[in-house]
Structure formats: structure tokens, C-alpha cells
Design a protein around this motif. Structure first.
Motif, PDB file in Angstrom:
ATOM      1  N   MET C   1       0.850  -1.196   0.000  1.00  0.00           N
ATOM      2  CA  MET C   1       0.000   0.000   0.000  1.00  0.00           C
ATOM      3  C   MET C   1       0.886   1.247   0.000  1.00  0.00           C
ATOM      4  N   GLY C   2       0.830   1.995  -1.071  1.00  0.00           N
ATOM      5  CA  GLY C   2       1.666   3.181  -1.170  1.00  0.00           C
ATOM      6  C   GLY C   2       1.144   4.292  -0.285  1.00  0.00           C
ATOM      7  N   LEU C   3       2.004   5.279  -0.107  1.00  0.00           N
ATOM      8  CA  LEU C   3       1.652   6.407   0.741  1.00  0.00           C
ATOM      9  C   LEU C   3       0.431   7.151   0.180  1.00  0.00           C
ATOM     10  N   GLU C   4       0.442   7.312  -1.158  1.00  0.00           N
ATOM     11  CA  GLU C   4      -0.662   7.995  -1.830  1.00  0.00           C
ATOM     12  C   GLU C   4      -1.997   7.303  -1.517  1.00  0.00           C
ATOM     13  N   GLU C   5      -1.893   5.972  -1.649  1.00  0.00           N
ATOM     14  CA  GLU C   5      -3.095   5.169  -1.470  1.00  0.00           C
ATOM     15  C   GLU C   5      -3.657   5.341  -0.063  1.00  0.00           C
ATOM     16  N   VAL C   6      -2.746   5.317   0.914  1.00  0.00           N
ATOM     17  CA  VAL C   6      -3.163   5.482   2.308  1.00  0.00           C
ATOM     18  C   VAL C   6      -3.845   6.824   2.487  1.00  0.00           C
TER      19      VAL C   6
END
Lengths: 396, 546, 191
Positions: C1-6
Motif C-alpha cells: 500500500m503506497g503512501l498515496e493510497e493510504v
């Protein structure tokens, strides 16, 4: 012997048994060895309490048979029943927690309530149409039971306060605690003074004019300090009134009730003063050493537990059953009659108690004060609302 | 701000004070107090984040947080208590006593209670419970109930659902009830598990970590009872609807048939008889009380027939009545038909229905009747032709006679409670009338020269019964609300959520326990569970602290 | 889970929460406002200005008036003053002369005065009508049906109904000559 007199004797027996049991409960706290296990005096005490309770049930049943309806229809019958419920609640709590000191306070308070009740007319009166319903029994008995259980929380709260409040110096807390104790003395004062003058068969009749311009007479059983407003004394050879009740005090027999209050305050204060004179310290301070073995955590738990058990019972009897009956008898389940309002206030108050305790951590002393206030509200509803703010529920 | 990751690997939502999974304290405040002493855990909502405490940015969040607070809720309750108490000081407008000299609230309160009464009235406190601000107070309590419940039940549910049997050591050791035992045999563990099962604990195990739990449903009690209260408040709102709730009052006199108000002229009621019974003063049981209190009523009852108007045409047109039910209405025994309930609510005794008169010569000591006539007070005639050629004209009729402020005869009400008449008596063959004024206890002839006198010989009376007519379809909602409230309160108060953790450590175990109420009970449970094992009894760490 | 996604997920969650809170608070606010408004209205009569006046039919008992009965719907096209009164009611008696005076003045201009008597005995009404020389129709509501229909509380009560059969005004209590005339002007049919 008639059923009514048997009934009366049974009530008297119960009263005496409670009195003796109180002394045995007193013995349990002196006895350090019995701190954990129930000692002999504890067993005798609870045994006597139960026999007393059975005697009082006997009173209840015989009076029921004699009158043809459950004896919960006037102030005497209702308050006596409340005293009985309080004893029952105490017995239940005693078997859960086995705390003898509770009896030392619960029984005297139940006795004060029963004695207080006996000062009101004790004749069996027939049921007026609005009371002729099974809901009378269902509603009144459930309410009393709820109030009886809630009264135990008051007892626990009182024990907590007496044992925990620092009595080495006078403070706001000691003053308030003394006020609570003093209030109990006022009830005792009322009982003593009424009994004395009843025994002397004192009577003084006044004539006065009511609001609706009808002239009535009222009978004083205590010497008149305050006469009814614009009243004239008819009886000769008795004490002349010192002054008249103020004009705004109206309603049924306001003058006589006001006079009774004055006497109760006088007598209660004198008794309280004498006790203070003998003890030479605050009454709270005098009792405190007796309670040094009391476990405050356990008392606090009992305080809370009684509310937890009593609150649902009170809600059921005092609000829900009350509403059902009111719907049947008076065509509305809620009518903002003073008695209903004060039942709602009681309910709100204990709801606040529970929220403060469970969500805001009001334990110990704070809880104890709340329990004392809660019982004050219950008694207010029983006495002041009945005798002063009389509405549909007027008993006296 | 982001969620916190606990050392057990669980990512907690922000605002949580204890790790959702293992229970390890996450916040400084949960770890030590100022003096660095070991502190007990605050287990409220199991340390999960109350949702309102996490965001506090927009106005919506601020409103939400305000109503979510128990403090605010308790303050609302306190204000309601104070307001309610004030409303009970003097009677509310509807309880102004019937025998008051003047029931007009503008007069009554000042009259009876002086200046304080006047202020009470002017502040509108005589209608306190229907005032906008009192209703607003109750409504705000309702708002607080909804928001505070949503705000707490969701996280609590998640926390209890997510909890693991294996907890962090510091979670166990900082429970209020805690004990540590150095050596515990496998057999002892089996024994304690058996005991716990017998006490109806549900056991979960995870690598030797044991969680024994019972009565978790008790935790939902508060939310269930709040739902009940919300239903009651909603039911109260439903009362404003005319369809669901109708409240009317009707007076019916004996022998009369009138339309039942509020039924769209569909139903009529006939009063056959109103009965008022009192207790017999010779009844031994009650004689003493009756002697003290006076007459005590025993029964109020109206015998009625209910009709339906099958024509039900335009109002005022002739109705075609078919009887549908015949019954008795008593206090405490209302009559129900269709959607309607009829209650015995009031009565008025002794209204006159007819009066009989005789005409006699004024100077006849025997007062022998020359002619008789009867006036039907429900529909009096204008002229009465009598025997012997007498003719009587009914000049004026006052059903409820009194002298008004100008000293002129008038009628106080429409009801024949104190009938009086002006009669013109025409003697046989005469065109000149003699005037007589007659009433109860009054027989006046203005001229004093009348040759003939009229006297009352007889009269008939009847009672009127006051009945409340009700339709209330909101009652089932109130009933349901009350039932749900009771269930919730009992569920929450009479059962107690208890959890006991057994945490293996070395050769021994740590034992911790938590309950939301009744610590005494859970201690007893543990006492019995460890019976016959080497496990140490728990100590109440709160007690130790004090 | 990428930072953007979070971040995205968190944003969605936040928005969801906002919508949830707004809807709950909105619903509660609606309920509170509804309650308060209903409570204020509960004190009023059911029929208010602007409502269609419900129809009724009653026997007319004033012998000086030619009508045998009065049905409200027959009076459409005329302005109607619908008055509820009783002989025992002093304020009712006081306004009667004004009504009689204005009846003569407005009768031919298309206004009807209908004075519904709530007395139970006709004779009393007859004597009253004679004494005050009333000529407008006096329907007799013996069963108080019409009173119930109009939810009339204290007497006198007067409804002013325009030629379209709509209630224009409702007045509780006695009227003076001036105020009565003003009300009648309001329901005058257009010539």
C-alpha cells in the motif's frame, strides 16, 4: 380480637424486632473477629430482621383481608409499605455482601419511616373510584420496592460519608453531613412530639375561611403556635396561637401542617441539641470511630449496586406501570401532575448518577453524596409533594 | 496525525489509548502518572477512540463533539430537573382547582400566591411543560442520546470484537484485579479452565494465553435502553399528527344523544343513566374513615349506547343512527369501540329537565289548583293553553338564572341548573296578562295585585356526564419504547461483563480481571475458579493505592 | 500500500464520516424544529386563514328571516360572516346590535351574516332574537356538530369567509362596530 387489631399488633411486633436486631447489628461491628465471617451476633441480627419482616408481611396480609384492598392506599399504608420494602432490600443486599453495619443504619431508618407513617391517620378508608384497579397494587408495590432498594444506596452512602469524611476539623463537608443527620432528627422530633400530644389527647379546634369562601374547621392535635390564616380558636382552655400562618399558605389544612412543621423543627432541634451536648462533638464525628472497620470500597460498591438494582425497578413501577394505569384511569399516561413530575425528577437524577459514575468516574464520596441527595428527592416526593404540592395523588 | 503502530504489529486508529489487539498502553498518559508510579489502566470503552475525540475541525464536528459529551448530557439532565421542579411549585394552568374563585390564570396566580404568583404567571411558568424551551431541553437530551450512543457503541463493538486472548504483559499487570504466581502446573491450568467453564465463561486460547469472558451482551445494555428512549421521544412527536392522536371532551345529559366530537360526525352517544354511588357509612370497616372524611364516592358510571350514523351526510343534516354498542363506562374501566376510547372524566348532577306548575287564586289559603301545566326545559313552548280557560305565555326563560352586574336577570350558562321564568298568565276570558316571576325559591309578582298565583308543584332532574374521547395510535410506540428501555436497562444492570486473562510467564502465570461493574462479583468468581490450584488470589490494586 | 493510497483512503474515510455526521445532525435538527413548530401550532384551531371553510347545513330559526335552513355551500359567491354565539354569553350579546346594523347596510352588497346559535332551547333564542330585532339568519346547532366541525372554543367566535368559500380571518372574542365593518370590507364580493 379483630383482624384490624391483630394487624396493628403485628406491625408493632415487627417494629420492636427491628429495634432489637439493630442492637445485634451494632454488636457485629464491635466484634473484630467476625470481620470476615458472619459471627453469632450477625446471625441473630439477620434472623431477627427476617422474623420482623415476616411479622410485617403478616400485618400487610391481615390488613388486606380486613379492608378488602391492598393496604397501600393512604399515606400511612404506603409509607409503612415503603419501610417494609426497605427492610426487604436490606435483607437481599445483606445476603449478597454480608455487611452487618448496613443493618445498623438501614433498620433505624426503616423504623423512622414506619414510625413517621404511624403519625398519620391509620383508619382503614375505602378506595375512591380512581384507585379501584389492580394497577394500584402493581404500581405502588413496584415503586416502593424500587424506592426501598434505592434507600439502601442512601444508607451505604451515609455510612461511607460518616466513615470517610475527615472529622478532625470542621469543614463544608462535615457541615453538610451534620445537616443530613439533623434532618433525620427532625423526623424523630415529629414522631416524638406527635406521640406525646397524642398520648395526652390534645385537641384544639379552629375555624377559618377557605379560598372558595366556605368556612371550615380544622383540628389541631398539637398546641397551636401558628393558627390558620384568619382562623379563630374555638376550643377553650388551650394555648392561644402565637401568630397566624401567612396568607399565601393555602390549600387543605395549610395552617395545621405549618404548625406541625414548626413543632417538628423545634422538637428535632432540641433532641439534636441534647445529643450534641452529651457527645460534645459532631454526631458524625461521634459515630465515625464505630465505623473504623468498614471497608469503604465495599460500601461504595453497595451504594452503586443498590442503584443498579433499584433503578430498573423504580423505572418500571414509578414510570411505566404508573403511565399504564394513568392511561386507563385518567385517559392520559402522562399529565405533569406534581407527583409524576417528581417521579421523573427522581428518574433523571439516578440516570445522572449512573452516567457520572460509569462515564465520568464519580466514585466514592461523590457517589455517596449523590445517593444521599437521591433519597432526599424520594422523600420529598413522598412527603412534601403529598402534603404541600398535592395533586391527583393526594393521599392525606 | 496518523494511527499508532503498536509493537505487536497492529496499526491502531488515532485516538486509541490502548492497542486494539494486545492492549498495550499507547499513550504516555496511560503509562505512568506524574510521579512515575505504575497506574491502573483506564478501561473505559476498552481504550478505543471515542470517535468524537479524533476529529475536531469543522463546525459539524464541533456540534457532534458537544452532544457526544456525557458532561453535556448530564448538564442537560440537571437543567431539566431544575426546570421540572420549578413547574411543580404552583399548579400548572390545567390543575388550577375547580373551586377557585377565579380560574382565569391572569387572576388566579396573583390572587392566591401574591407577587410571586404573578411573576410565575408572567414568566409563563404556569404552562412550563409545553413551553418551547422545556420541549427544547428534552429534545436536546434526545439529540445527545443519539449522538453519544453512536459515538460510543461503534468503537466499543470493534474493540471487543477485535480483542485477542493474548495481551501485553503490562495490560494484565495494570488491571485493577491482578495476581502473579511463580509456579503453576499444567493440571492447575486445566482445573481453572474447567472451573471457569462451569461458571459459564467462554474461553479462548492463543499459545497458552487464555481469555475467559462472560456476559459481553451486558455491554450493549446502555445502547439498547437509549434506543428505547429515542423511540419514546419519536412517539411523542407522532402525537402532533391528527390521524394518530385525537383528544376531545363531551358532555352528555341523561336521555340525550349527541355527536361524538372528533369522529367526523360518524358516531353518536346516548347517555341512559349517570350513576354516582357512595360508600355506606354503616359499613363497619370504613365507618371511622367516613366519619372523619365525610362521604366517600364508590363509583362513577355512565350507561351509554354508541350509534353510527349510516347516512353521514353534510353536517347538520338528519342523521340515521344504528346502535353499535351498549355498555357502561366507569372510572378505571373505559369503553373501547373501533379506534375510540371513552373515559369517565366528569359529571354534573341535578340539572332540571322539567318543572310542573299550578295556577291558584292568590287569596285561597288552600291554594287549590285551578289549572296545571308542565314546562319541558329541553324544549319549552311559548304558550300553554290550560284547563278552565287559562292561558300562560312563557315570557322569558333563564336556564341558569342570576342577576347580572346591572341587576338584570340573565342566564349564566346554557344549562338548566337554576331555572327561572317570566310568566304571563291570562285568566279565562281576559286579554290582560298578570306577570309572575318564578324560580327556585322565588315567586315574585311585580305589581302585588295578581288575582292568580303560579306555584311550582314538581320538577324532574337529571345528571350530565363528562366523557373524554380519545384516539391514540401512538400508544404502541410508547409501549415498544418503554419495553426496549426496560430490556436494555435490565441487560446492562443485572448482568455484568467479566473478563479474566491468564497470561503465561515463565513457569507461572499472570492473572488479571476486568469488569465494568460489580467487582465484588468477579472477585468471587476468581476465588472459586482458583480453588484447589496453586494460583494466587488477585489483589484489588486500586484498594492498595489508597 | 503506497503512501498515496493510504492518504486517499483516509480522505475517503474522512469524507464518509463528514457525510454521516451531517445527515445525522440534519435529521435530528429536522425533528427538533418540527417538534417546536408543531407545539406552537397545536394551540391554534384547526381552521386557519387560507383554509376552505367546511360545509354544513342547519335549521334556521329566526322567524324574521325567510330562509328555512342554511347550507354554507349555497352561499358561495357571497361573503359570509359566520358567527358562533349563545344567549348566555354577554360579549355575544354586545356585538349583536353591530351585526344587525351592518347586516342592513351590507345585505344587498353580497354579504350574508350567519349567526349559529349554540343554545339548547329554541325558545330562549326566539326571545333573544325578538328582543334585539335581529333579521339575519340564525341556524340552530342543537347537537353542537358544527361547533365541533369548526373547533370553536370560547364564544363568540367569528369566521370571515370570502365569496370563494375560503376563510379570510378568524376572530375570537367580541367585535366592535368599526372592526366588524373592516372585516366585512375584506370579504366583499367584487361588484
Amino acid at each position: 380480637m379483630s383482624l384490624v387489631s391483630i394487624s396493628g399488633s403485628l406491625l408493632y411486633t415487627a417494629f420492636i424486632l427491628y429495634l432489637i436486631a439493630t442492637f445485634f447489628f451494632g454488636a457485629t461491628i464491635r466484634d473484630k473477629r467476625t470481620d470476615d465471617k458472619k459471627g453469632r451476633s450477625g446471625k441473630i441480627a439477620i434472623g431477627l430482621t427476617i422474623i420482623g419482616f415476616v411479622a410485617q408481611i403478616g400485618y400487610f396480609i391481615t390488613r388486606w383481608i380486613a379492608s378488602g384492598h391492598a393496604p397501600v392506599s393512604n399515606l400511612f399504608e404506603f409509607m409503612t409499605f415503603l419501610g417494609m420494602c426497605m427492610v426487604l432490600a436490606f435483607i437481599i443486599i445483606y445476603f449478597i455482601y454480608g455487611l452487618g453495619v448496613l443493618g445498623l443504619f438501614a433498620l433505624p431508618i426503616a423504623m423512622v419511616i414506619i414510625a413517621y407513617a404511624s403519625m398519620f391517620p391509620t383508619e382503614i378508608s375505602p378506595l375512591v373510584p380512581s384507585l379501584q384497579s389492580h394497577w394500584l397494587y402493581i404500581h405502588v408495590t413496584t415503586v416502593s420496592l424500587g424506592q426501598g432498594i434505592l434507600a439502601i444506596s442512601f444508607v451505604a452512602g451515609l455510612i461511607y460519608l460518616i466513615s470517610e469524611i475527615d472529622q478532625t476539623t470542621g469543614s463544608k463537608r462535615t457541615a453538610w453531613l451534620e445537616t443530613v443527620i439533623y434532618t433525620i432528627f427532625l423526623f424523630i422530633g415529629f414522631i416524638v412530639i406527635t406521640s406525646v400530644f397524642n398520648f395526652m389527647d390534645y385537641q384544639a379546634t379552629f375555624e377559618y375561611t377557605e379560598q372558595n369562601a366556605t368556612t371550615t374547621t380544622t383540628e389541631y392535635n398539637l398546641p397551636a403556635i401558628a393558627a390558620p390564616n384568619e382562623g379563630t380558636l374555638l376550643t377553650e382552655g388551650v394555648m392561644q396561637p402565637w401568630f397566624e400562618a401567612p396568607a399565601w399558605m393555602q390549600g387543605a389544612d395549610a395552617g395545621r401542617k405549618f404548625n406541625t412543621v414548626i413543632w417538628s423543627v423545634l422538637a428535632g432541634s432540641v433532641i439534636y441539641g441534647l445529643v450534641r451536648l452529651v457527645l460534645r462533638k459532631r454526631i458524625g464525628a461521634a459515630i465515625q470511630p464505630l465505623l473504623k472497620n468498614v471497608n469503604p470500597k465495599l460500601v461504595d460498591e453497595i451504594n452503586y449496586r443498590s442503584v443498579a438494582i433499584g433503578f430498573p425497578v423504580f423505572t418500571l413501577g414509578g414510570l411505566i406501570f404508573a403511565a399504564i394505569w394513568a392511561q386507563i384511569a385518567w385517559d392520559r399516561f402522562w399529565g405533569w401532575d406534581p407527583k409524576e413530575v417528581w417521579a421523573l425528577i427522581t428518574w433523571f437524577f439516578y440516570a445522572a448518577y449512573l452516567h457520572l459514575r460509569l462515564s465520568r468516574g464519580w466514585h466514592g464520596e461523590k457517589s455517596a453524596w449523590l445517593a444521599v441527595i437521591g433519597f432526599g428527592i424520594i422523600m420529598f416526593n413522598l412527603i412534601v409533594v403529598n402534603l404541600v404540592l398535592a395533586g391527583l395523588h393526594s393521599y392525606a | 496525525m496518523k494511527g499508532k503502530k503498536c509493537e505487536c504489529g497492529h496499526l491502531n486508529p488515532e485516538g486509541a489509548t490502548l492497542c486494539e489487539a494486545c492492549g498495550k498502553p499507547l499513550e504516555e498518559s496511560q503509562q505512568t502518572d506524574a510521579s512515575g508510579k505504575k497506574q491502573l489502566l483506564n478501561m473505559r470503552y476498552d481504550g478505543s477512540a471515542r470517535r468524537s475525540q479524533t476529529y475536531n475541525k469543522s463546525i459539524i464536528d464541533k456540534v457532534w463533539n458537544f452532544f457526544s459529551s456525557v458532561k453535556v448530557g448530564v448538564w442537560l439532565i440537571v437543567l431539566t430537573i431544575i426546570a421540572s421542579a420549578i413547574g411543580s411549585i404552583f399548579p400548572q394552568e390545567m390543575y388550577i382547582p375547580a373551586d377557585a374563585p377565579n380560574r382565569d390564570p391572569a387572576v388566579f396566580y396573583e390572587d392566591r400566591y401574591g407577587i410571586i404568583g404573578l411573576i410565575y404567571f408572567q414568566l409563563g411558568l404556569h404552562n412550563l411543560y409545553s413551553s418551547w424551551w422545556y420541549i427544547l431541553l428534552i429534545a436536546l437530551i434526545g439529540v445527545s442520546l443519539v449522538i453519544a450512543s453512536i459515538d460510543r457503541v461503534v468503537p466499543l463493538y470493534k474493540a471487543l470484537k477485535m480483542q485477542k486472548a493474548k495481551r501485553h504483559e503490562s495490560f494484565i499487570s495494570r488491571q485493577r484485579l491482578f495476581s502473579e504466581t511463580e509456579h503453576v502446573s499444567e493440571a492447575d491450568l486445566e482445573k481453572i479452565k474447567g472451573h471457569l467453564r462451569k461458571k459459564r465463561y467462554r474461553l479462548r486460547e492463543e499459545n497458552g494465553h487464555i481469555l475467559a469472558e462472560k456476559n459481553r451482551f451486558s455491554r450493549w445494555g446502555p445502547y439498547v435502553n437509549h434506543i428505547g428512549l429515542i423511540i419514546i421521544l419519536l412517539a411523542a412527536i407522532l402525537r402532533f399528527s391528527d390521524v394518530l392522536y385525537m383528544d376531545e371532551y363531551v358532555w352528555v345529559r341523561e336521555g340525550e344523544t349527541v355527536v361524538l366530537p372528533g369522529t367526523d360526525r360518524e358516531y353518536y352517544i346516548e347517555n341512559h343513566d349517570f350513576i354516582l354511588e357512595t360508600y355506606d357509612e354503616d359499613d363497619e370497616r370504613f365507618s371511622e374513615a367516613i366519619a372523619q372524611e365525610g362521604t366517600i364516592p364508590r363509583n362513577f358510571q355512565t350507561n351509554v349506547t354508541i350509534y353510527r350514523d349510516s347516512a353521514n351526510a353534510v353536517a347538520g343534516a338528519e342523521a340515521e343512527l344504528t346502535p353499535i354498542t351498549e355498555d357502561q363506562i366507569r372510572l378505571n374501566e373505559p369503553l373501547k369501540f373501533e379506534d375510540y376510547t371513552l373515559y369517565q372524566s366528569g359529571y354534573q348532577q341535578n340539572e332540571f329537565t322539567s318543572m310542573s306548575f299550578k295556577v291558584h287564586e292568590t287569596d285561597d289559603p288552600e291554594e287549590e289548583a285551578l289549572a296545571n301545566f308542565t314546562i319541558d326545559l329541553t324544549s319549552p313552548d311559548g304558550v300553554y293553553e290550560l284547563d278552565n280557560g287559562f292561558r300562560v305565555e312563557l315570557g322569558e326563560y333563564y336556564p341558569d338564572y342570576y342577576l347580572d352586574d346591572n341587576g338584570i336577570p340573565a342566564s349564566r350558562t346554557d344549562y338548566p341548573r337554576n331555572p327561572a321564568f317570566v310568566l304571563f298568565v291570562y285568566p279565562p276570558g281576559s286579554d290582560t296578562a298578570e306577570v309572575s316571576f318564578l324560580g327556585i325559591g322565588k315567586n315574585i309578582e311585580p305589581t302585588g295585585e295578581n288575582e292568580y298565583n303560579v306555584g311550582i308543584t314538581d320538577f324532574e332532574m337529571r345528571d350530565a356526564s363528562g366523557l373524554t374521547v380519545r384516539v391514540d395510535h401512538t400508544l404502541p410506540f410508547f409501549g415498544a419504547g418503554a419495553a426496549i428501555f426496560m430490556i436494555g436497562v435490565i441487560q446492562g444492570m443485572y448482568w455484568h461483563h467479566r473478563r479474566i486473562w491468564i497470561h503465561p510467564k515463565g513457569n507461572g502465570v499472570l492473572l488479571g480481571a476486568h469488569t465494568n461493574k460489580n467487582w465484588y462479583g468477579v472477585e468471587k468468581d476468581i476465588e472459586q475458579a482458583i480453588d484447589g490450584t496453586s494460583i494466587n488470589m488477585v489483589k484489588d490494586q486500586q484498594e492498595k493505592d489508597e | 500500500m503506497g503512501l498515496e493510497e493510504v492518504k486517499q483512503k483516509k480522505k475517503r474515510k474522512k469524507r464518509g464520516r463528514f457525510v454521516f455526521r451531517v445527515s445525522i445532525i440534519g435529521a435530528l435538527l429536522g425533528a427538533v424544529v418540527f417538534t417546536l413548530v408543531s407545539n406552537i401550532q397545536a394551540d391554534n384551531t384547526i381552521y386557519r386563514a387560507g383554509d376552505q371553510a367546511p360545509d354544513f347545513k342547519l335549521q334556521q330559526i329566526n322567524e324574521s328571516n325567510e330562509r328555512e335552513s342554511v347550507q354554507l355551500s349555497d352561499l358561495e359567491g357571497k361573503g359570509v360572516m359566520l358567527n358562533f354565539w349563545g344567549t348566555w354569553c354577554k360579549p355575544c350579546e354586545r356585538e349583536m346590535p353591530y351585526m344587525q346594523e351592518l347586516y342592513g347596510k351590507y345585505k344587498d352588497k353580497g354579504i350574508e351574516i350567519v349567526a349559529v346559535s349554540l343554545d339548547s332551547t329554541e325558545l330562549v333564542v326566539d326571545r333573544f332574537v325578538d328582543r334585539h330585532n335581529l333579521t339575519f339568519p340564525v341556524p340552530h346547532d342543537t347537537t353542537e356538530e358544527v361547533r365541533d366541525l369548526y373547533k370553536v372554543g370560547p364564544l363568540p367566535s367569528t369566521f370571515f369567509i370570502n365569496p370563494e368559500g375560503e376563510i379570510v380571518e378568524y376572530v375570537e372574542g367580541a367585535l366592535t362596530l368599526e372592526s366588524l365593518e373592516g372585516h366585512l370590507q375584506n370579504i366583499l364580493p367584487e361588484a
